[in-house]
Structure formats: C-alpha cells, structure tokens
Design a protein around this motif. Structure first.
Motif, short mmCIF file in Angstrom:
data_model
loop_
_atom_site.label_atom_id
_atom_site.label_comp_id
_atom_site.label_asym_id
_atom_site.label_seq_id
_atom_site.Cartn_x
_atom_site.Cartn_y
_atom_site.Cartn_z
N VAL A 1 -1.54 -9.59 -9.82
CA VAL A 1 -0.67 -8.47 -10.19
C VAL A 1 -1.50 -7.19 -10.24
N ASN A 2 -1.10 -6.21 -9.46
CA ASN A 2 -1.74 -4.89 -9.50
C ASN A 2 -1.15 -4.11 -10.66
N HIS A 3 -1.92 -3.94 -11.71
CA HIS A 3 -1.42 -3.32 -12.94
C HIS A 3 -1.89 -1.87 -13.01
N TYR A 4 -0.94 -0.97 -13.22
CA TYR A 4 -1.23 0.45 -13.34
C TYR A 4 -0.78 0.93 -14.73
N PRO A 5 -1.65 0.81 -15.75
CA PRO A 5 -1.28 1.31 -17.08
C PRO A 5 -1.09 2.82 -17.05
N ASN A 6 -0.21 3.32 -17.91
CA ASN A 6 0.05 4.76 -18.02
C ASN A 6 0.50 5.36 -16.69
N CYS A 7 1.29 4.60 -15.96
CA CYS A 7 1.78 5.06 -14.67
C CYS A 7 3.27 4.75 -14.52
N LEU A 8 3.88 5.39 -13.53
CA LEU A 8 5.29 5.20 -13.22
C LEU A 8 5.43 4.87 -11.73
N ILE A 9 6.14 3.78 -11.42
CA ILE A 9 6.45 3.42 -10.04
C ILE A 9 7.83 3.96 -9.70
N THR A 10 7.92 4.69 -8.58
CA THR A 10 9.21 5.13 -8.05
C THR A 10 9.25 4.83 -6.55
N PRO A 11 10.43 4.81 -5.96
CA PRO A 11 10.48 4.70 -4.50
C PRO A 11 9.69 5.83 -3.86
N GLY A 12 9.14 5.56 -2.68
CA GLY A 12 8.38 6.60 -1.98
C GLY A 12 9.22 7.84 -1.77
N PHE A 13 8.58 8.99 -1.83
CA PHE A 13 9.30 10.25 -1.66
C PHE A 13 9.74 10.43 -0.20
N ILE A 14 10.88 11.10 -0.04
CA ILE A 14 11.48 11.31 1.27
C ILE A 14 11.59 12.81 1.53
N ASP A 15 10.93 13.27 2.57
CA ASP A 15 10.89 14.69 2.93
C ASP A 15 11.84 14.89 4.10
N THR A 16 12.93 15.62 3.88
CA THR A 16 13.97 15.73 4.90
C THR A 16 13.79 16.92 5.84
N HIS A 17 12.68 17.66 5.71
CA HIS A 17 12.42 18.73 6.69
C HIS A 17 10.97 19.20 6.57
N ILE A 18 10.20 19.01 7.66
CA ILE A 18 8.80 19.42 7.66
C ILE A 18 8.33 19.55 9.11
N HIS A 19 7.36 20.45 9.35
CA HIS A 19 6.82 20.70 10.69
C HIS A 19 5.36 20.25 10.73
N TYR A 20 5.07 19.17 11.43
CA TYR A 20 3.68 18.73 11.46
C TYR A 20 2.77 19.68 12.24
N PRO A 21 3.25 20.38 13.29
CA PRO A 21 2.34 21.29 14.01
C PRO A 21 1.91 22.51 13.18
N GLN A 22 2.59 22.73 12.06
CA GLN A 22 2.25 23.89 11.23
C GLN A 22 1.26 23.55 10.11
N THR A 23 0.69 22.34 10.16
CA THR A 23 -0.27 21.94 9.14
C THR A 23 -1.44 22.91 9.06
N GLY A 24 -1.94 23.33 10.21
CA GLY A 24 -3.12 24.19 10.24
C GLY A 24 -2.85 25.64 9.94
#
Length: 436
Positions: free
Chosen positions: A61-84
């Motif tokens: 069991v991977n135990h993470y005390p003092n932590c909260l598990i939530t579903p992974g975040f979902i980003d509905t709009h982002i431009h990868y070519p604009q990272t730089g």
C-alpha cells in the motif's frame, strides 16, 4: 496472467455530480481512504480500515499521510507550442498573436523541435497533476505527430489536432482548405483511438479560416463523427468586431461555426467571455462545451467569464489553463483565478465546484465521463496526490481549517505545482515530487 493491483492510501475525494446542482450529494469523501486499482482501472474505493483487510498480503500500500487523492486534473484548452513563450509581456489578443505566438509556432515545421517541446510540455502537465488535456498543435502535421508520439509513450489520455489556418496569419503558417483537410484526415487515420489518444479538428478561430476551410472542418466531423472540434470563441472584443467584418452574413460569432455544422457534443470552444443569451442557449441545445480560461483572460485583458450564466443555461464547462497566454500549467492556480473572476462578476465559485470543474466537469465537457473524471468502478485510474504540507504557509494555514471545503479553497488559493506529491497514470506512478 496475474492481475496488477495498486493500492494507494490518503484522504480521498471524487465527484459523482455537479455540487452546484446536488450539493453535498455530489461527492464522496473519505478522510482516510483507500483506492484500489486493478490492471490500470479503478476497482474499489472506500474507508481504508474497511478495505485493507480485504487486500492480499502481497500488495504493498502506497501511503501518503497528510495528503488528498483526487482524480487527475483535466485541462480543456491549452497550446503546447506556446510552452516556450509563456509569460510574454504586454499585449492583448490579436497583437499578442502577431508579436509572440505566430513567430514561435513557425519553428514547429521541425519535428525534432516539436518533440523536444512536447516532452517539456508533458513533463509540466504531470508535475502539475494534469492527466488529460485538449491540446492545440500548430499548422504543421509534424507538430501533431511529435506530440502524440510523446503522449503515447507515457500512456496518456490526450486530445490534440493540427491547426487549420488559411488567412490572416504569416504566409509560413498558412495552409489551404484542401491541404488542411487532407493533412487532418491523414492524422485522424494515424492517431485517433490509438491507445488513449484522440483527435480534434482544430481551426484556430474563425478569423484565420475562410468559409471554405470551415466547411472542410465540418466535412471532417461528418466523415469521422467521433473526433472532436476544438477552437476559440468570443474571447476579445476586437476579435468579435473583426469577425463581424469577415462574416457579414452571420448572426454572431457562434453562428459562423454553426453554419458550418461545427457544434455538437464533442465540440469545445475556448473562452466564451462575451456571449449573449441566444448563443448560450444554442451551445446548450447542441451539447457543446466551453473552456473557462480565467488566467489567460486576465493576462490578456480579454474580460470576465460568466459562469453563473452558463449554469443557468446548462452549458457544459471545463477549466483551461490556456498556456501560453495562461501563465501557469497548474489547474490549482487556474481555479484560484477562476474564483477571483467570479468575485469580479459578483458571483461565488465554491471550492467544491472548483474541484468538480477540474475533474468530472472537465470530463463531461470532453464527453469522456464514461472513462475518466471520478473513481467509479471501471474508470481509467488517472489520479493526483495533493500534499497538505507542500509549503510552510499551506501547512500552517491548513492547521486552522475546519472542514473539507476550506481545505480545498486553501489549495486553490495557495497551491501550485509544489502541492502535487505524485501523479499516477492508469494506476502507475508517473511523477513524484523530489523530497527536499
């Protein structure tokens, strides 16, 4: 072949409905929870004390005390070519595109460059707890090949597409209606539904696409009805005025897309800051979705999104960082800006609604809630572990909280990538914060 079982223990939260509609019945919360993943899919969740005795002794069991598990975040709009070019100073939308965006995107004709940026981009998503994103490429097919290749290696659920753009941009970034159709079709056939990858037909926005090209986008949606449509809508007042000049026969900005059959349950329109009641009604009628991008809208001075209005009309809404006009890959920071935008609109964005928008709400906006967005049995097990002691200030502030909503609010106001202890993809550890 034996089952692969992962068990992760911490406080656990997920949503089964919109808290703005069903209140406390919208979510399940376990102060000491256990998430059991079998072969990459959610098998069980519940109180750790009840589930631990049922686990085979061989399971760690991977135990993470003092932590909260939530579903992974979902980003509905982002431009990868604009990272730089994130954090590029001093312009509003149309000038910002000309000065920063278009020059940066020209380099993506080189697939090696595109692959390098895609790697940085995906690392940043995972470091910030984002496990699914709807992503702009550039006009170059090479940009999409590079992105999907990197995402596939990491087993990520990602949606992306080649930009369609045949006018109102530098010559080096223009295609033609036919070329954009042929290239997009080839990319769909190569990548759509390969592992966890999905394709989005991606006209940049109506300004940079002729009627002929928008018609080709609609043709692609007819020929491949399970692909996505991803574009921009009503972000900036100058943009809207130019749309009126370019499309004098359209009733409004949304009608430009509607005339080309681009609305539907897999259509996501970024921004939607300046929408009238009729446009909101039409989005709801067609089951189309909006991406709420508060950080970007503030950064470019575009305006304030009206979430309450979208709730009134029943328009699907997800959260978007909109990097690089958005100034952070962190959906926690984006939620914090969403709260501030709502305050300026005289509205209140509750912490529970915020986390809903970043998880199940985003999944619904992307029409993927049968696969991701919460911990229902059989869902793909993408999740994030948030650290309640990520910074001295967060730790100190949380010592003075009294309930779950207050803890969530602190995370959205004070949290960023430092609050992400770990990110899991299909039940496997994909990112873990280095211990200081």
């Amino acid at each position: 072949m034996s089952d692969t079982i992962t068990a992760v223990r911490a406080a656990l939260l997920h949503f089964i409905a919109d808290p703005a509609i069903t209140g406390d019945q919208a979510y399940q919360y376990f102060p000491d929870g256990l998430l059991i993943v079998k072969n990459g899919y959610v098998d069980q969740i519940g109180d750790a004390e009840q589930l631990l005795p049922l686990l085979p002794q061989s399971i760690t069991v991977n135990h993470y005390p003092n932590c909260l598990i939530t579903p992974g975040f979902i980003d509905t709009h982002i431009h990868y070519p604009q990272t730089g070019m994130i954090a590029s100073y001093g312009e509003q939308l149309l000038d910002w595109l000309d000065k920063y965006t278009f020059p940066a995107e020209m380099a993506f004709v080189n697939q090696a460059h595109a692959a390098e940026v895609a790697e940085v981009f995906l690392d940043e998503l995972l470091r910030n707890g984002t496990t699914t994103a709807l992503v702009f490429g550039t006009v170059h097919p090479e940009s999409v090949d590079a992105f999907f290749s990197q995402a596939q290696q990491r087993k990520l659920r990602m949606i992306a597409g080649k930009v369609m753009m045949d006018r109102q941009a530098p010559e080096a970034l223009l295609d033609t209606p036919d070329a954009s159709y042929q290239q997009s079709k080839a990319l769909i056939e190569r990548w759509h539904q390969q592992d966890r990858l999905l394709y989005a037909v991606t006209p940049r926005f109506a300004i940079t696409s002729s009627n002929e090209q928008l018609a080709k986008a609609g043709q692609l949606l007819q020929e491949f009805p399970d692909v996505y449509l991803h574009t921009h809508l009503s972000e900036n007042t100058d943009e809207i005025e130019l749309i009126k000049q370019l499309f004098p026969d359209a009733e409004d900005y949304l009608d430009v897309y509607d005339k080309h059959q681009l609305l539907g349950s897999q259509s996501i329109f970024a921004h939607g800051v300046h929408l009238c009641d009729d446009q909101c009604r039409r989005l709801a009628e067609t089951d189309s979705a909006l991406a709420f991008c508060p950080s970007s809208n503030l950064f470019l001075g575009s305006g304030l999104f009206d979430l309450a209005k979208m709730e009134k009309y029943g328009v699907k809404v997800g959260m978007g960082t909109d990097v690089g006009a958005g100034t952070s890959f962190s959906l926690l920071q984006t939620l914090g800006d969403g709260y501030k935008v709502s305050q300026l609109k005289g509205q209140q964005l509750s912490p529970l609604k915020s986390f809903y928008l970043a998880s199940l709400g985003g999944a619904k906006a992307l029409n993927l809630d049968s696969k991701i967005g919460n911990f229902a049995k059989g869902k793909e097990a993408d999740f994030v572990v948030l650290d309640y002691q990520a910074t001295p200030l967060i730790k100190y502030r949380l010592e003075h909280t009294t309930d779950l909503a207050e803890k969530l609010f602190v995370l959205t106001m004070l949290g960023d990538d430092r609050a992400v202890a770990a990110t899991y993809i299909m039940g496997q550890l994909a990112y873990q914060k280095e211990k200081v």
